[in-house]
Design an enzyme around this catalytic site. Sequence first.
Site, PDB file in Angstrom:
ATOM      1  N   HIS A 326       0.803  -1.223   0.000  1.00  8.26           N
ATOM      2  CA  HIS A 326       0.000   0.000   0.000  1.00  8.26           C
ATOM      3  C   HIS A 326       0.833   1.269   0.000  1.00  8.26           C
ATOM      4  O   HIS A 326       0.330   2.319  -0.409  1.00  8.26           O
ATOM      5  CB  HIS A 326      -0.945   0.009   1.201  1.00  8.26           C
ATOM      6  CG  HIS A 326      -2.133  -0.880   1.031  1.00  8.26           C
ATOM      7  ND1 HIS A 326      -2.115  -2.232   1.293  1.00  8.26           N
ATOM      8  CD2 HIS A 326      -3.392  -0.611   0.599  1.00  8.26           C
ATOM      9  CE1 HIS A 326      -3.299  -2.753   1.046  1.00  8.26           C
ATOM     10  NE2 HIS A 326      -4.091  -1.795   0.623  1.00  8.26           N
ATOM     11  N   GLY A 327       2.067   1.212   0.447  1.00  3.83           N
ATOM     12  CA  GLY A 327       2.842   2.440   0.427  1.00  3.83           C
ATOM     13  C   GLY A 327       4.192   2.313   1.110  1.00  3.83           C
ATOM     14  O   GLY A 327       4.419   1.400   1.918  1.00  3.83           O
TER      15      GLY A 327
END
Length: 482
Positions: A326-327
């Site tokens: 996700h990041g």
Amino acid sequence: MLFNSLDFAIFLPIVFLLYWFAVQKNLTLQNLLIVTASYIFYGWWDWRFLSLILFSTIIDFSVGKALGKTTKINKRKTLLWISIIVNLGFLGFFKYYNFFIENFIEAFTFFGSDIRISSLNIILPVGISFYTFQTLSYTIDIYRGKLEPTKDFIAFTAFVSFFPQLVAGPIERATLLLPQFYVKRKFDYNKAIDGMRQILWGLFKKVVIADNCALLANEVFNNSHDLNASTLFLGALFFTFQIYGDFSGYSDIAIGISRLFGFNLMKNFAFPYFSRDIAEFWRRWHISLSTWFRDYLYIPLGGSRGSLGSKVRNTFIIFIVSGFWHGANWTFVIWGLLNALYFLPLLLTKNNRNNIEIIGFDRSWPSFKEVLSMFLTFFMTVLAWIFFRAESVRHAMSYILGIFSETIIDKPIFSNMMSFYKAIGLLLIFIIIEWFGRRGEYAISEMKWAKTKTLRWVFYIFLILLLLVFAGKSQDFIYFQF
């Protein structure tokens, strides 16, 4: 180009009319139109990154053809690794380069060394995590013998770049979506109507629910050090509904648009906030990503086979990798780790497959025990989302500690209390609709409570009026950054 923008409102009808009236009789032209429309759609953000999609498409198309021509194990492994290294190499560079450099420097600084490595001003291509995983499914499934390599470059390019789900999913498998580009599509009125209905619901989730919740969530998270516990909790609650309305709304719109063009995409959300445990939540949240990790990472690692230690190890790997997907921030890693810890008791007690059907599937209302389980699971999810939204791990920890304080019973304070009351009212309407529609593919897919066509149209007009009257300040889709 955003789904909820004027640009897209002009773009979609033009593509739709050309698709069904100008090129309907020629499958190759239909696919070519999809490719052209998809590249225009993606290039609207930054045309320079079209070269990444095209390069990835050429590499995987070539690897697929080469895999189809050889049975030699070593050569097939080499070809597969070419696809994996190229795709994950691009993803790693654009998404994680600065993260690893900064943490590398911090690690050496901690031990007294002075390392000078410059970070780069890298722009993250929109949706790179989504189309990377989608095209990887093609080469992996060919390698496994589950899919025959395609000889149709235009069809394959359309599969990789299909604009409704290009930048935020669902992450489609080549085995399911690619064959749909081989067959001639005929306009199906009922399918198109269902698509329009799902688009309407997706827009409602995004524009009315997510965007209104975003204003309040942003206010709280940006000023969390100065707010009381009740306001902090409500801020986390608003973000919880923001991310659900935002992401599932995008998926609904994408699936609905695909139906307009004769395609079927997989269901990506199945009312996750009605889950009775974390295992059920992850069967219902971002289904296309969860099943991708299950099939291409968890099962190859051994899955639930083997010793208890290997099961626990595989579970933590899958959740932590999912968080990191996700990041490039430790907050996402902690978010994944926290969900693994939530999941662990269910795994150890072999209760992770208890709740398969939606809550109250054969009843109008849940039991008292189900209500308690649902609220506990929801509360755990709200706390986990704080790490997802916070700027740093320290910010998340201070935010959570702020919730667990004596001011939890104090009156919440927002700069605009009318916006707060409006959001609460809209959320109540949303939850009621979701609850009564929870047995369907999406909340308003069946509407068995609406016995007449007139009643259904009254409801559609009601949703449209809510869209027009209560549309929040436009916010970017959260998952575009992933």
